[in-house]
Design a protein around this motif. Sequence first.
Motif, PDB file in Angstrom:
ATOM      1  N   ASP A 335     -47.938   7.941 -85.439  1.00 28.89           N
ATOM      2  CA  ASP A 335     -48.035   9.121 -86.312  1.00 28.89           C
ATOM      3  C   ASP A 335     -46.904  10.096 -86.005  1.00 28.89           C
ATOM      4  OD1 ASP A 335     -50.338   7.957 -87.211  1.00 28.89           O
ATOM      5  OD2 ASP A 335     -51.712   9.356 -86.197  1.00 28.89           O
ATOM      6  N   GLU A 336     -46.357  10.691 -87.049  1.00 31.62           N
ATOM      7  CA  GLU A 336     -45.350  11.763 -86.953  1.00 31.62           C
ATOM      8  C   GLU A 336     -44.051  11.332 -86.272  1.00 31.62           C
ATOM      9  OE1 GLU A 336     -46.981  15.521 -85.642  1.00 31.62           O
ATOM     10  OE2 GLU A 336     -48.955  14.975 -86.411  1.00 31.62           O
ATOM     11  N   VAL A 337     -43.827  10.038 -86.150  1.00 32.45           N
ATOM     12  CA  VAL A 337     -42.577   9.539 -85.558  1.00 32.45           C
ATOM     13  C   VAL A 337     -41.479   9.538 -86.604  1.00 32.45           C
ATOM     14  CG1 VAL A 337     -41.446   7.430 -84.693  1.00 32.45           C
ATOM     15  CG2 VAL A 337     -43.629   8.177 -83.718  1.00 32.45           C
ATOM     16  N   TYR A 338     -40.252   9.845 -86.186  1.00 32.96           N
ATOM     17  CA  TYR A 338     -39.082   9.856 -87.067  1.00 32.96           C
ATOM     18  C   TYR A 338     -38.128   8.742 -86.637  1.00 32.96           C
ATOM     19  CZ  TYR A 338     -34.560  11.432 -88.943  1.00 32.96           C
ATOM     20  OH  TYR A 338     -33.336  11.504 -89.573  1.00 32.96           O
ATOM     21  N   SER A 339     -37.645   7.962 -87.599  1.00 31.45           N
ATOM     22  CA  SER A 339     -36.632   6.943 -87.289  1.00 31.45           C
ATOM     23  C   SER A 339     -35.408   7.139 -88.170  1.00 31.45           C
ATOM     24  CB  SER A 339     -37.176   5.530 -87.498  1.00 31.45           C
ATOM     25  OG  SER A 339     -36.115   4.591 -87.321  1.00 31.45           O
ATOM     26  N   ASN A 340     -34.286   7.409 -87.526  1.00 37.20           N
ATOM     27  CA  ASN A 340     -33.001   7.595 -88.204  1.00 37.20           C
ATOM     28  C   ASN A 340     -32.136   6.360 -87.936  1.00 37.20           C
ATOM     29  OD1 ASN A 340     -30.579   8.536 -89.271  1.00 37.20           O
ATOM     30  ND2 ASN A 340     -30.088   9.760 -87.451  1.00 37.20           N
ATOM     31  N   GLY A 341     -32.334   5.313 -88.761  1.00 32.91           N
ATOM     32  CA  GLY A 341     -31.500   4.118 -88.622  1.00 32.91           C
ATOM     33  C   GLY A 341     -31.865   3.226 -87.459  1.00 32.91           C
ATOM     34  N   GLY A 342     -33.105   3.279 -86.992  1.00 29.87           N
ATOM     35  CA  GLY A 342     -33.523   2.387 -85.907  1.00 29.87           C
ATOM     36  C   GLY A 342     -33.638   0.946 -86.386  1.00 29.87           C
TER      37      GLY A 342
END
Length: 365
Positions: A335-342
């Motif tokens: 929950d609420e995790v952000y992934s920028n190009g992972g």
Amino acid sequence: MKALILVGGFGTRLRPLTLSMPKPLVDFANKPMILHQIEALKDVGVTEVILAINYRPEVMLNFLKEFENQLGIKITCSQETEPMGTAGPLALARDKLIDGSGEPFFVLNSDVISEYPFPQLIQFHKSHGGEATIVVTKVDEPSKYGVVVMEEETGKVERFVEKPKIFVGNKINAGIYLLNPSVLDRIELKPTSIEKEIFPKIASDQKLFAMVLPGFWMDIGQPRDYITGLRLYLDSLRKNSPSKLAKGAHIVGNVLVHESAIIGEGCLIGPDVAVGPGCVVDPGVRLSRCTVMRGVRIKKHACITSSIIGWHSTVGQWARIENMTILGEDVHVGDEVYSNGGVVLPHKEIKSSILKPEIVIYENV
């Protein structure tokens, strides 16, 4: 008629998806990539498809058995024990391709997605009387590619120019060919390039012709091009088979939703999205320019854009996935995790944000 599809090797450019299955079986627009080609070949009377492969042929054949029966088409493998380039596999499969009929056969690169203009290709090939036909597509920046220089009126290929510094034309090889059996006499059983060694010889004999591809074309062998290819494919569906696209107040632009997927209330889906079989999309989710593969669960108010979500993964509530994030099979984002190009390998749990593009190999805590 017969066809040979160049399946090739390990699909490294499309990892981590190809860590779970061979690249041609990776879903594209809710069906395995290679099935788009096989269905189009079946429609023009091809009765046997040979897969030129050097990696996990048993996985491929077991998977395609179902479609072999469903489509009524024979699917066999020609296995390389060493990489044979793009022409060597034709020599290796010679006995399978030659049946004494004298009919031409198709050769396709498995990464290529297009509208597959096979009826026009057959007609053009028979009309010019040459030995081989290649399909070419127009590009905006020809200096990045090998350019096919041809007579505009007849389609006769004059020569090939690799990454020209000065403008000689804007048409490149699209990886779709129709070849007479006599072409096989030009190929030795050794690693050989059809583009750099065989086609130039046929062109010098004035027996090579090119047909300009109508409609779109994309090599979808790497993530960014896969996402672009999905946009082009859905745009083509809009023109040719609009009934296949999803409709509704929650849909924006071109969207493909499998009939078994469940979409919650208050979602906004699109443009350029494919939602696969058995997916569950909870209320309030936002999806754009992405593929959500079979069996994925996306929880409330998550936002996914310009990304690929692998099979049976989960994206948590209020998570944000963007900028060409690729989740392998069975990845679980908290929950609420952000992934920028992972880029996340299969069977991982992601509990903290990925702030810059990186490959995640171990559990993320």
